[in-house]
Scaffold this active site. Structure first.
Site, PDB file in Angstrom:
ATOM      1  N   ARG A  10      -1.349  -5.787  12.498  1.00 49.70           N
ATOM      2  CA  ARG A  10      -2.290  -5.070  13.386  1.00 49.70           C
ATOM      3  C   ARG A  10      -2.802  -5.996  14.488  1.00 49.70           C
ATOM      4  O   ARG A  10      -2.994  -5.583  15.626  1.00 49.70           O
ATOM      5  CB  ARG A  10      -3.479  -4.552  12.571  1.00 49.70           C
ATOM      6  CG  ARG A  10      -3.090  -3.479  11.575  1.00 49.70           C
ATOM      7  CD  ARG A  10      -3.839  -2.191  11.856  1.00 49.70           C
ATOM      8  NE  ARG A  10      -3.497  -1.192  10.866  1.00 49.70           N
ATOM      9  CZ  ARG A  10      -4.380  -0.574  10.099  1.00 49.70           C
ATOM     10  NH1 ARG A  10      -5.670  -0.865  10.196  1.00 49.70           N
ATOM     11  NH2 ARG A  10      -3.990   0.336   9.244  1.00 49.70           N
ATOM     12  N   ARG A  28       0.141   2.953  12.681  1.00 49.47           N
ATOM     13  CA  ARG A  28      -0.712   1.813  12.321  1.00 49.47           C
ATOM     14  C   ARG A  28      -0.570   1.384  10.870  1.00 49.47           C
ATOM     15  O   ARG A  28      -1.240   0.474  10.419  1.00 49.47           O
ATOM     16  CB  ARG A  28      -2.188   2.155  12.560  1.00 49.47           C
ATOM     17  CG  ARG A  28      -2.560   2.422  13.994  1.00 49.47           C
ATOM     18  CD  ARG A  28      -3.885   3.111  14.039  1.00 49.47           C
ATOM     19  NE  ARG A  28      -3.758   4.221  13.108  1.00 49.47           N
ATOM     20  CZ  ARG A  28      -4.678   4.988  12.599  1.00 49.47           C
ATOM     21  NH1 ARG A  28      -5.798   4.837  12.859  1.00 49.47           N
ATOM     22  NH2 ARG A  28      -4.471   5.957  11.758  1.00 49.47           N
ATOM     23  N   HIS A  29       0.237   2.126  10.094  1.00 50.51           N
ATOM     24  CA  HIS A  29       0.348   1.813   8.664  1.00 50.51           C
ATOM     25  C   HIS A  29       1.748   1.398   8.277  1.00 50.51           C
ATOM     26  O   HIS A  29       2.731   2.008   8.705  1.00 50.51           O
ATOM     27  CB  HIS A  29      -0.042   3.025   7.821  1.00 50.51           C
ATOM     28  CG  HIS A  29      -1.502   3.336   7.893  1.00 50.51           C
ATOM     29  ND1 HIS A  29      -2.019   4.204   8.818  1.00 50.51           N
ATOM     30  CD2 HIS A  29      -2.541   2.880   7.169  1.00 50.51           C
ATOM     31  CE1 HIS A  29      -3.342   4.270   8.658  1.00 50.51           C
ATOM     32  NE2 HIS A  29      -3.681   3.470   7.654  1.00 50.51           N
ATOM     33  N   GLU A  88       0.824   4.049   1.118  1.00 53.82           N
ATOM     34  CA  GLU A  88       0.332   5.023   2.103  1.00 53.82           C
ATOM     35  C   GLU A  88       1.315   6.180   2.150  1.00 53.82           C
ATOM     36  O   GLU A  88       2.501   5.976   2.332  1.00 53.82           O
ATOM     37  CB  GLU A  88       0.268   4.390   3.505  1.00 53.82           C
ATOM     38  CG  GLU A  88      -0.459   3.074   3.606  1.00 53.82           C
ATOM     39  CD  GLU A  88      -1.950   3.233   3.712  1.00 53.82           C
ATOM     40  OE1 GLU A  88      -2.412   4.393   3.798  1.00 53.82           O
ATOM     41  OE2 GLU A  88      -2.651   2.212   3.694  1.00 53.82           O
ATOM     42  N   GLU A 122      -8.433  -0.676  13.408  1.00 55.76           N
ATOM     43  CA  GLU A 122      -9.141  -1.589  12.503  1.00 55.76           C
ATOM     44  C   GLU A 122      -8.243  -2.785  12.239  1.00 55.76           C
ATOM     45  O   GLU A 122      -7.143  -2.634  11.730  1.00 55.76           O
ATOM     46  CB  GLU A 122      -9.457  -0.859  11.197  1.00 55.76           C
ATOM     47  CG  GLU A 122     -10.154  -1.743  10.185  1.00 55.76           C
ATOM     48  CD  GLU A 122      -9.978  -1.222   8.750  1.00 55.76           C
ATOM     49  OE1 GLU A 122     -10.220  -0.033   8.505  1.00 55.76           O
ATOM     50  OE2 GLU A 122      -9.573  -2.031   7.902  1.00 55.76           O
ATOM     51  N   ARG A 153       0.852  -1.202   0.000  1.00 60.81           N
ATOM     52  CA  ARG A 153       0.000   0.000   0.000  1.00 60.81           C
ATOM     53  C   ARG A 153       0.876   1.235   0.000  1.00 60.81           C
ATOM     54  O   ARG A 153       1.698   1.412   0.908  1.00 60.81           O
ATOM     55  CB  ARG A 153      -0.867   0.020   1.261  1.00 60.81           C
ATOM     56  CG  ARG A 153      -1.629  -1.266   1.519  1.00 60.81           C
ATOM     57  CD  ARG A 153      -3.047  -1.127   1.054  1.00 60.81           C
ATOM     58  NE  ARG A 153      -3.737  -2.407   1.061  1.00 60.81           N
ATOM     59  CZ  ARG A 153      -4.952  -2.607   1.562  1.00 60.81           C
ATOM     60  NH1 ARG A 153      -5.595  -1.603   2.131  1.00 60.81           N
ATOM     61  NH2 ARG A 153      -5.528  -3.775   1.462  1.00 60.81           N
ATOM     62  N   SER A 201     -11.254  -6.078   7.592  1.00 57.84           N
ATOM     63  CA  SER A 201     -12.526  -5.700   7.000  1.00 57.84           C
ATOM     64  C   SER A 201     -12.959  -6.797   6.047  1.00 57.84           C
ATOM     65  O   SER A 201     -12.147  -7.570   5.541  1.00 57.84           O
ATOM     66  CB  SER A 201     -12.504  -4.323   6.351  1.00 57.84           C
ATOM     67  OG  SER A 201     -11.459  -4.240   5.451  1.00 57.84           O
TER      68      SER A 201
HETATM   69  P1  AMO Z   1      -8.595  -3.441   3.850  1.00 64.09           P
HETATM   70  O1  AMO Z   1      -8.083  -2.475   2.859  1.00 64.09           O
HETATM   71  O2  AMO Z   1      -9.426  -2.902   4.966  1.00 64.09           O
HETATM   72  O3  AMO Z   1      -9.498  -4.546   3.147  1.00 64.09           O
HETATM   73  O4  AMO Z   1      -7.386  -4.268   4.447  1.00 64.09           O
HETATM   74  C1  AMO Z   1      -7.588  -5.367   5.309  1.00 64.09           C
HETATM   75  C2  AMO Z   1      -6.772  -5.248   6.559  1.00 64.09           C
HETATM   76  O5  AMO Z   1      -5.388  -5.194   6.237  1.00 64.09           O
HETATM   77  C3  AMO Z   1      -4.714  -4.368   7.158  1.00 64.09           C
HETATM   78  N1  AMO Z   1      -4.060  -3.271   6.457  1.00 64.09           N
HETATM   79  C4  AMO Z   1      -2.885  -2.719   6.825  1.00 64.09           C
HETATM   80  N2  AMO Z   1      -2.039  -2.993   7.809  1.00 64.09           N
HETATM   81  C5  AMO Z   1      -0.937  -2.261   7.930  1.00 64.09           C
HETATM   82  N3  AMO Z   1      -0.604  -1.253   7.090  1.00 64.09           N
HETATM   83  C6  AMO Z   1      -1.418  -0.926   6.064  1.00 64.09           C
HETATM   84  N4  AMO Z   1      -1.088   0.055   5.233  1.00 64.09           N
HETATM   85  C7  AMO Z   1      -2.622  -1.682   5.891  1.00 64.09           C
HETATM   86  N5  AMO Z   1      -3.636  -1.635   5.009  1.00 64.09           N
HETATM   87  C8  AMO Z   1      -4.479  -2.613   5.366  1.00 64.09           C
HETATM   88  C9  AMO Z   1      -5.735  -3.815   8.124  1.00 64.09           C
HETATM   89  C10 AMO Z   1      -7.017  -3.963   7.345  1.00 64.09           C
HETATM   90  O6  AMO Z   1      -8.146  -4.092   8.176  1.00 64.09           O
HETATM   91  N6  AMO Z   1      -9.921  -6.690   0.259  1.00 64.09           N
HETATM   92  C11 AMO Z   1     -10.272  -6.194   1.575  1.00 64.09           C
HETATM   93  C12 AMO Z   1     -10.497  -7.322   2.547  1.00 64.09           C
HETATM   94  C13 AMO Z   1     -11.737  -8.133   2.237  1.00 64.09           C
HETATM   95  O7  AMO Z   1     -12.802  -7.503   2.086  1.00 64.09           O
HETATM   96  O8  AMO Z   1     -11.647  -9.347   2.177  1.00 64.09           O
HETATM   97  C14 AMO Z   1      -9.141  -5.290   2.058  1.00 64.09           C
HETATM   98  O9  AMO Z   1      -8.038  -5.328   1.581  1.00 64.09           O
HETATM   99  O10 AMO Z   1      -5.754  -4.628   9.274  1.00 64.09           O
END
Ligand code: AMO
Length: 426
Positions: free
Chosen positions: A400, A218-219, A212, A349, A210, A352
């Site tokens: 997380r 948290r990211h 970000e 979070e 990602r 999801s």
């Molecule tokens: P989402 O984008 O919410 O959903 O990502 C799912 C989970 O992945 C973790 N996460 C991260 N952890 C650390 N750093 C990040 N940059 C980061 N981005 C995401 C979080 C998040 O809740 N396709 C959907 C999932 C689905 O619907 O099956 C998805 O990717 O814990």
């Protein structure tokens, strides 16, 4: 032998141990070396009068963090760690460490996170840091065991992809011959295609990328996602699976990681299931106690902090506005809200998921409504035209989850070699 395989009852036995020189204490006629291995500490005691002069000379001069191998006799000794010491016959320096050390391995001098991450190989030698990854390993094993026992098939989907899946975060473009390509943000589209392929229940534990922009606690720019997808069920079905999984992982960690929890000074309890569920609409009402926030907007950090403070622990936020969730989510009959959920821990979070839109026409409309071009998704949409079962799934952020369970203040602590805006090495 590892430190934990030796006990005071082995008094008189010959053993061979290997590890790092954690500490050297030279009392003149007596030298103590604390040897550290993967599992703990062993005291090596060298009385000048007993060991041969060459061994004694080598041992008193060895630098901290050198790698040594010691062959000797176990001696019961109440004052030593674990109640025994080793009197060496053979003392071999396998690799001498340079000095000064870039980082302290003993917990005496605290270091900044950046310094620690720059010298991660050394930071990871610290028992407290290693405990995190020993528990993370158990968590992954426990997730696998649980999902395998529920009939899930483990899969590996491509990490080089041609399209975005998750709106919001940016993609990392990569150079891929003549084609446009990116690092994947989520196995989302592929795990759904596998439902059309008849796998029925799939699991993947793999990296997600990602772009970000922001450095937060948290990211990460590269994280590990635990993804599942399941046919012939809905969002409720996969939420139940997720909470059972979380409870099982806690149970396994409590049962198998007592030593590492003690090192981290943590006492865990298995969370009670079912977890509370609140709708987005109720959540926003809580958030409004501390800020103005119109219905339909995503919940920002401040909102999540207010909600998290009120609910605490694990809970689900359900029935999200369709507008702020990805195109693949199935709306309710009232199309303003959708069958999407987030699993929260306090304000973080963790996961999801959703029931997915499996009806071809509706899915195409949904892609268009997000301003995307259905042609870019043809490889995915095709799988919906020839018999796609209803299905649902979720993605759980592994780091997380570790962060929440172990009460870590920064997600970087849960990744061996974290990637963030400014860090791509080590
Ligand atoms: P989402 O984008 O919410 O959903 O990502 C799912 C989970 O992945 C973790 N996460 C991260 N952890 C650390 N750093 C990040 N940059 C980061 N981005 C995401 C979080 C998040 O809740 N396709 C959907 C999932 C689905 O619907 O099956 C998805 O990717 O814990």
């Amino acid at each position: 032998m590892r430190s934990t395989e030796i006990t005071p009852e082995k008094d008189g036995e010959q053993v061979v141990v290997a590890g790092w020189v954690h500490e050297v204490r030279d009392l003149g006629g007596l030298v103590f070396i604390v040897l550290r291995d993967r599992e703990g500490f062993i005291q090596i005691t060298l009385p000048k009068k007993v060991v041969d002069p060459e061994t004694f000379r080598k041992a008193r001069k060895v630098s901290r963090e050198s790698v040594i191998m010691v062959e000797g006799t176990v001696k019961k000794e109440d004052k030593a760690p674990n109640g025994f010491e080793i009197i060496p016959k053979k003392f071999e320096i396998l690799n001498e460490s340079s000095a000064p050390l870039p980082l302290e391995v003993t917990e005496k001098v605290p270091a900044e996170l950046d310094t620690r991450l720059d010298n991660r190989f050394m930071d990871l030698r610290r028992p407290k840091i290693q405990a995190i990854f020993r528990i993370k390993s158990q968590i992954v094993k426990s997730i696998r065991d649980f999902l395998y026992s529920e009939g899930f098939i483990e899969v590996q989907t491509p990490k080089i992809v041609s399209t975005a899946t998750e709106g919001g975060t940016e993609l990392f473009p990569i150079s891929y011959f003549e084609k446009e390509a990116f690092l994947n943000q989520s196995p989302q589209l592929y795990k759904q295609i596998l439902m059309s392929a008849g796998f029925e229940r799939v699991l993947e534990i793999g990296p997600i990328f990602r772009a970000e922009e922001h450095n937060t606690t948290r990211h990460l720019n590269e994280a590990t996602s635990v993804d599942i997808e399941m046919s012939f069920t809905d969002h409720e079905g996969v939420m139940k699976l997720l909470e059972r999984l979380v409870a099982k992982v806690y149970e396994d960690v409590i049962q198998n990681c007592e030593k590492f929890l003690n090192i981290l000074e943590l006492k865990l309890e298995v969370p009670e299931i079912p977890f509370p569920r609140i709708t987005y609409t109720s959540a926003i009402e809580i958030a409004r106690k501390s800020q103005e926030i119109p219905w339909g907007e995503d919940l920002d950090l401040q909102a999540l902090k207010t909600i998290g403070a009120e609910l605490g622990g694990f809970y689900f936020i359900t029935e999200w506005p369709t507008k702020i969730k990805p195109f693949y989510v199935m709306p309710f009959e009232d199309e303003k809200i959708c069958k999407s959920f987030d699993l929260m821990y306090g304000y973080i979070e963790l996961a999801s998921g959703a029931q997915r839109e499996h009806r071809y026409q509706k899915l195409v409309e949904s892609i268009k409504a997000k301003g995307l071009r259905p042609e870019s998704f043809e490889f995915y949409l095709k799988a919906f035209r020839y018999g796609m079962p209803p299905h649902a799934g979720w993605g759980l952020g592994l780091e997380r989850f570790v962060m929440a369970m172990l009460n870590l203040s920064n997600i970087r602590e849960a990744m061996l070699f974290p990637r963030d805006r400014t860090r791509v090495s080590p």
